[in-house]
Design a protein around this motif. Structure first.
Motif, PDB file in Angstrom:
ATOM      1  N   ASP A 153       1.023  -1.273   0.140  1.00 57.28           N
ATOM      2  CA  ASP A 153       0.051   0.352   0.006  1.00 57.28           C
ATOM      3  C   ASP A 153       0.673   1.271   0.199  1.00 57.28           C
ATOM      4  OD1 ASP A 153      -1.677   1.249   0.107  1.00 57.28           O
ATOM      5  OD2 ASP A 153      -2.274   1.241   2.794  1.00 57.28           O
ATOM      6  N   ASP A 156       2.673   1.874  -3.311  1.00 56.75           N
ATOM      7  CA  ASP A 156       1.880   2.341  -4.520  1.00 56.75           C
ATOM      8  C   ASP A 156       1.756   3.420  -4.015  1.00 56.75           C
ATOM      9  OD1 ASP A 156       0.649  -0.046  -6.314  1.00 56.75           O
ATOM     10  OD2 ASP A 156       0.193  -1.258  -4.918  1.00 56.75           O
ATOM     11  N   THR A 157       1.059   4.199  -3.457  1.00 59.88           N
ATOM     12  CA  THR A 157       1.169   5.710  -2.873  1.00 59.88           C
ATOM     13  C   THR A 157       2.315   5.815  -2.795  1.00 59.88           C
ATOM     14  OG1 THR A 157      -0.624   5.088  -1.251  1.00 59.88           O
ATOM     15  CG2 THR A 157       0.564   7.059  -1.328  1.00 59.88           C
ATOM     16  N   TYR A 158       3.453   5.559  -2.659  1.00 61.37           N
ATOM     17  CA  TYR A 158       4.635   6.672  -2.867  1.00 61.37           C
ATOM     18  C   TYR A 158       4.752   6.217  -4.725  1.00 61.37           C
ATOM     19  CZ  TYR A 158       9.389   6.777  -4.549  1.00 61.37           C
ATOM     20  OH  TYR A 158      10.214   7.380  -5.119  1.00 61.37           O
ATOM     21  N   ASP A 160       2.213   6.610  -6.859  1.00 57.56           N
ATOM     22  CA  ASP A 160       1.552   7.514  -7.788  1.00 57.56           C
ATOM     23  C   ASP A 160       1.369   8.930  -7.844  1.00 57.56           C
ATOM     24  OD1 ASP A 160      -0.157   5.383  -7.986  1.00 57.56           O
ATOM     25  OD2 ASP A 160      -1.717   5.525  -6.241  1.00 57.56           O
ATOM     26  N   ARG A 588       3.463  15.524  -0.025  1.00 57.61           N
ATOM     27  CA  ARG A 588       2.006  14.683  -0.110  1.00 57.61           C
ATOM     28  C   ARG A 588       2.219  13.024   0.960  1.00 57.61           C
ATOM     29  NH1 ARG A 588      -1.232  17.601  -1.011  1.00 57.61           N
ATOM     30  NH2 ARG A 588      -1.330  18.384  -3.084  1.00 57.61           N
ATOM     31  N   ILE A 589       3.939  12.516   0.756  1.00 58.99           N
ATOM     32  CA  ILE A 589       4.198  11.258   1.645  1.00 58.99           C
ATOM     33  C   ILE A 589       4.763  11.510   3.484  1.00 58.99           C
ATOM     34  CG2 ILE A 589       4.818   9.669   2.057  1.00 58.99           C
ATOM     35  CD1 ILE A 589       4.140   8.700  -0.700  1.00 58.99           C
ATOM     36  N   LYS A 616      -1.164  12.188   1.802  1.00 54.97           N
ATOM     37  CA  LYS A 616      -1.462  11.451   1.296  1.00 54.97           C
ATOM     38  C   LYS A 616      -1.147  10.292   2.656  1.00 54.97           C
ATOM     39  CE  LYS A 616      -2.691  12.617  -2.841  1.00 54.97           C
ATOM     40  NZ  LYS A 616      -2.536  12.264  -4.395  1.00 54.97           N
ATOM     41  N   LYS A 617      -0.098   9.546   3.408  1.00 57.48           N
ATOM     42  CA  LYS A 617       0.696   9.131   4.143  1.00 57.48           C
ATOM     43  C   LYS A 617       1.689   9.303   4.946  1.00 57.48           C
ATOM     44  CE  LYS A 617      -0.998   5.022   1.760  1.00 57.48           C
ATOM     45  NZ  LYS A 617      -2.092   4.965   1.708  1.00 57.48           N
TER      46      LYS A 617
END
Length: 967
Positions: A153, A156-158, A160, A588-589, A616-617
């Motif tokens: 997970d 995938d966020t990274y 994106d 974002r992260i 986002k994360k």
């Protein structure tokens, strides 16, 4: 015996009970985990003696330590006792060899926190499996997930974010616990390969030592603690070392056996003051006034060590009266150089160029108090004055009677303090990061350094101004930066032409190495691909919204000529200070490594309001649920120090590389930092390949290969997950600081004395030898060997010729009254390092809370202030100002001066009652001079030259409360 229990059965039951009571409370549950659910057989005891003896049996003993940030005293070697696969207890390893027969040895080393870590690492706060948030952030709702599920997970966020928004949107929140060893080898390689951003936390924890940078061109230099034994006078100024430096406090008291005096200069009668020969009470934040009054007495009394200041400082250099800038060779000669300064030679009565490649004056005799007219190259004449001449005028405002009104110290006591200093042959002070937590702390540091320069107490055994203490093995960069170990020579070889060119131009080795650290703050370097760092303070201020708390800063008496935003905008537009990503590219992260931002950051509630919605994360890597983890999306369980092998920075105060050697396997599914980052890179590579993603470009045009990230980070599998020992060994072998012991030998011994100066940016500023049989004396390469300092004048510099400094009247050291940060309130909230925790790691430890003055957050309040408000010891109080408020207990103390409150640091957010914590009242406005740049030695680099935070000037009011608090 009744109840059907015979004597033998009773003895067996009692023995088992006694055995369990004699062990820490974690033994049964942890042994169950260690034995895969099967408890070891209960031994048959025949008497209480067997129970007692069993406590002193073990399966093995391992040398280890606690690799967190206890800073000045880092670190202490411990014997770790392992029994049935768990750590049973620890004991100080008192085997530090005596350096020579004259000096005290370093034994014993350790503190109460280290002495209970075997209990702490197994207490209920420990997490052993990956956790994923299932409710809103901060709701406390979690579910256990597998490593594969968590890393997929996150990966995938990274991918994106990186594809859609850029490589600089992933932020590494690097906290005070970073090791600059195995953990940072993983993070450094990840950042270097992906161009993700690491936050330099030194300024945002208030440790910037800005005034030291302004004066010496660096902040890192410090003595070994045993060097205090050679001192005649030790100044406890700006710190409380008897309270905070537990393993090293004995050196101060032992120096008194040799005849040394200790003078404590502090607002409160603290534990260190009780061990001093003289206590000088001072108003908080007014140290610059006292220091300049002492300088006034030194100059007026004819006590200046002229030979020292003429050679080592900028005091004889000439300043143009028309521009208030140094007179340069380029001003007076056709083809003259801009980086060459001028002085007036008394021997020839003529204008001369100051020595450049060396500090040695040779036949020159600079006029110290000079005021002349000189002809410029265009034929015009200007007046010039030496820095000392300007300084003499400045000091006229600080006669003891005038300074007394500023700092609250009696004029007679000021004169006595000055006499004590000038009559001592060797004067030293303590390492501290307290002054720089005041808004005008840079001026206090510059003024204190001036005392030491005027009296020649720098670079001599037993004498010296203390900078920022740090020592790091220099193999870390050699491991983290090259694509592979085989390419290391080729990678760094690219720098050789540049290094040769600079050496030919007269720059020193120290200047060049320091600039390598500055390169990390300017991403996109084509010559040498590096990890990317940025200012943590500016990141939280701009991206985190903390800067919004200072909207009313103009009302706080900061002394600025323009709004704060005007200084910040100018600094960022001119790229004087680093901010990555820039303001228009929100992060974002965020991955938190060895950090606890929401506990640590001043104004941290603003981060939840402004920064958190952008992210986002949020991933926290830790072995416990701290304040920041409670608001994360994932918490990844890190193995604590006894469960992994590593090496870490220390300080010259205790110049021993101290290692951790894995004593037990990680509990549950815990992994080391190295293993987690390697596993994350593997997940990113796997998902990139599955999604057909190959590479992207960083904002600066560097290629970031996502489909080979794991291969590149591990050097094609040479250093895989679980290879912590192999990485540590390689870093150790690549370094040049330790050659007498092999890695296997140091693991067995636990520590090894540094043998030479590390050649890496964060340590080279010490500029001295590391003798095997004597104390360490920093800056001797400058004072003894005449190597120039890394300042624009190449000397200890008291005149800072920068537009911001001119605008704010800080060209020379001066006193500025403490501002009213937070509003016009009668009390000043000061602070200090807690004795009962290292940062927040032990702050909720049941053992440490039992030793604390209060088991919940409390504020020390003077008796006069408490009485005036109807507060008694133990009352709940509300603390507030224009920015925020919080509740805590009051501890009424006779040792504090009226108007001063004190709150020791590191309380977790969740230890406060709802509605704020101690950071809620600290808006920490930016100081414009710390935004300066475009200057030879005010450029941001590793640990220095960045904006800081200020909480010691915070103004508050308090009141007793009875409603909404525990009975």
């Amino acid at each position: 015996m009744s109840a059907g229990i015979d004597r033998r059965g009773f003895l067996k039951s009692a023995a088992a009970l006694m055995g369990s009571l004699s062990m820490p409370n974690f033994v049964v549950s942890s042994a169950a985990a260690a034995g895969a659910g099967k408890l070891p057989a209960v031994p048959l005891y025949t008497s209480w003696k067997d129970v007692y003896r069993s406590q002193w049996t073990w399966d093995k003993v391992v040398r280890s330590t606690h690799h967190l940030n206890c800073w000045f005293q880092a670190h202490c070697s411990w014997d770790v006792y392992v029994k049935d696969g768990i750590v049973y207890r620890e004991e100080q390893a008192g085997e530090y060899e005596q350096v020579n027969a004259e000096l005290p040895d370093y034994n014993p080393r350790g503190c109460q926190k280290g002495g209970c870590f075997s209990e702490r690492m197994y207490d209920p706060s420990r997490i052993t499996h990956p956790l994923r948030r299932v409710g809103p952030r901060g709701s406390g709702k979690w579910e256990r997930v597998s490593w594969d599920e968590a890393l997929r997970d996150i990966a995938d966020t990274y991918l994106d974010v990186t594809l859609e928004e850029g490589t600089d949107r992933t932020i590494w929140d690097l906290g005070p616990g970073i090791d600059l060893g195995v953990s940072m080898a993983a993070q450094g390689r990840f950042s270097m390969l992906t161009q993700s951003i690491g936050l330099d936390m030194d300024g945002e924890i208030g440790d910037s030592r800005r005034g030291t940078l302004e004066t010496f061109g660096k902040i890192v230099f410090e003595r070994s603690a045993d060097d205090y034994f050679y001192s005649d006078l030790i100044l406890f100024w700006g710190g409380n070392p008897v309270y905070t430096q537990i393993p090293q406090a004995h050196f101060f008291t032992e120096a008194r056996y040799r005849g040394a005096k200790i003078i404590s200069i502090a607002p409160d009668y603290n534990p260190s003051a009780t061990k001093s020969d003289l206590w000088v009470p001072i108003k908080p934040g007014t140290d610059a006034a006292l220091a300049l009054a002492i300088c006034h007495e030194i100059v007026a009394g004819g006590h200046v060590k002229e030979a020292f200041v003429k050679e080592q400082s900028d005091l004889p250099l000439l300043v143009r009266s028309d521009t208030l800038r140094f007179l340069k060779q380029a001003d007076v000669q056709e083809g003259g150089l801009e980086n060459h300064h001028m002085l007036w030679d008394a021997a020839s009565d003529s204008l001369q160029t100051a020595p450049f490649r060396s500090l040695a004056l040779d036949k020159l005799d600079p006029a110290l108090d000079a005021k002349k007219r000189v002809t410029l190259k265009d034929g015009s004449e200007v007046e010039v004055r030496s820095v000392f001449s300007l300084l003499r005028d400045r000091l006229a405002d600080y006669a003891p009677e005038a300074a007394s009104k500023m700092c609250g110290v009696n004029p007679k006591l000021i004169r006595r303090l000055a006499r004590e200093i000038v009559s001592a042959d060797k004067v030293s002070n303590i390492a501290q990061t307290s002054m720089c937590k005041y808004f005008h702390g840079n001026l206090a540091e510059r003024s204190m350094a001036l005392i030491f320069a005027l009296t020649g107490n720098i670079g001599r055994r037993g004498a010296g101004f203390s900078g920022f203490p740090l020592l790091t093995p220099d193999g870390g960069d050699k491991f983290a930066i090259p694509p592979s170990l085989q390419e290391a020579a080729q990678t760094f070889g690219k720098l050789e032409p540049l290094i040769h060119q600079r050496l030919e131009a007269g720059d020193t080795h120290e200047m060049i190495v320091t600039d390598l650290g500055r390169m990390m703050f300017a991403p996109g370097n084509k010559l040498l691909r590096l990890p990317v760092w940025t200012s943590g303070t500016l990141f939280w201020s701009v991206h985190g919204g903390v800067g919004e708390l200072s909207k009313r800063a103009d009302e706080w008496g900061l002394g600025n000529k323009r709004p704060l935003d005007a200084y910040l905008d100018e600094s960022l537009s001119k790229q004087w200070q680093p901010l990555n990503p820039p303001p228009d590219r929100p992060p974002r992260i965020m991955i938190s490594l060895c950090s606890n931002t929401l506990r640590r950051a001043r104004g941290s509630e603003k981060l939840l309001e402004v920064l958190w919605p952008k992210l986002k994360k949020i991933v926290v890597m830790d072995w416990r649920i701290n304040s920041t983890a409670r608001h994360a999306d994932y918490v990844l369980p890190v193995a604590p120090w006894y469960e992994r092998t590593s090496l870490k920075w220390v300080t010259p105060l205790s110049p021993y590389l101290t290692i951790t050697d894995q004593a037990t396997k990680p509990l549950g599914e815990s992994k080391s930092d190295w293993s987690i980052i390697v596993a994350l890179s593997e997940a990113i590579q796997k998902r990139a390949r599955e999604r057909g993603i190959k590479s992207v470009q960083s904002p600066q045009g560097l290629e970031v290969k996502l489909d080979s990230l794991y291969d590149d980070l591990t050097m094609n599998g040479q250093f895989k997950e679980g290879d912590d020992d192999k990485v540590a060994r390689t870093i150790y072998d690549l370094g040049g600081t330790h050659k007498k012991l092999s890695w296997d030998e140091i693991k067995k011994k636990g520590f090894a004395r540094f043998e030479k100066l590390p050649e890496e940016p964060s340590s080279i500023g010490n500029m001295c030898e590391f003798p095997e049989n004597d104390s360490i004396v920093p800056l001797t390469f400058h004072v003894r060997d005449k190597v120039p300092y890394p300042t624009s004048s190449r000397r200890i510099q008291f005149f800072v010729d920068h537009p911001f400094y001119e605008e704010l009247d800080e060209l020379l050291p001066r006193f500025k009254a403490p501002p009213m940060i937070g509003g016009d309130y009668p009390l000043m909230m000061t602070g200090g390092k807690t004795r009962w925790s290292i940062h927040s790691t032990w702050r909720d430890s049941r053992i440490m809370l039992r030793l604390e003055a209060r088991p919940e957050p409390y504020m020390l309040v003077s008796m006069a202030d408490a009485t005036r408000r109807g507060i008694v010891d133990g009352d709940w109080i509300r603390v507030w100002n224009d920015v925020g408020s919080f509740k805590c207990k009051a501890k009424v103390s006779p040792s504090l001066r009226p108007g001063q409150t004190l709150m020791y640091h590191a309380w977790e957010q969740y230890q406060f009652l709802a509605g704020g914590d101690m950071n809620s009242v600290s808006p920490t406005p930016l100081n414009p001079v710390e935004l300066a740049g475009g200057h030879p030695h005010l450029t941001a680099g590793v640990l220095q030259g960045q904006s800081s935070v200020f909480d010691r000037d915070t103004r508050i009011e308090i009141e007793r409360i009875v409603e909404g608090v525990p009975a």
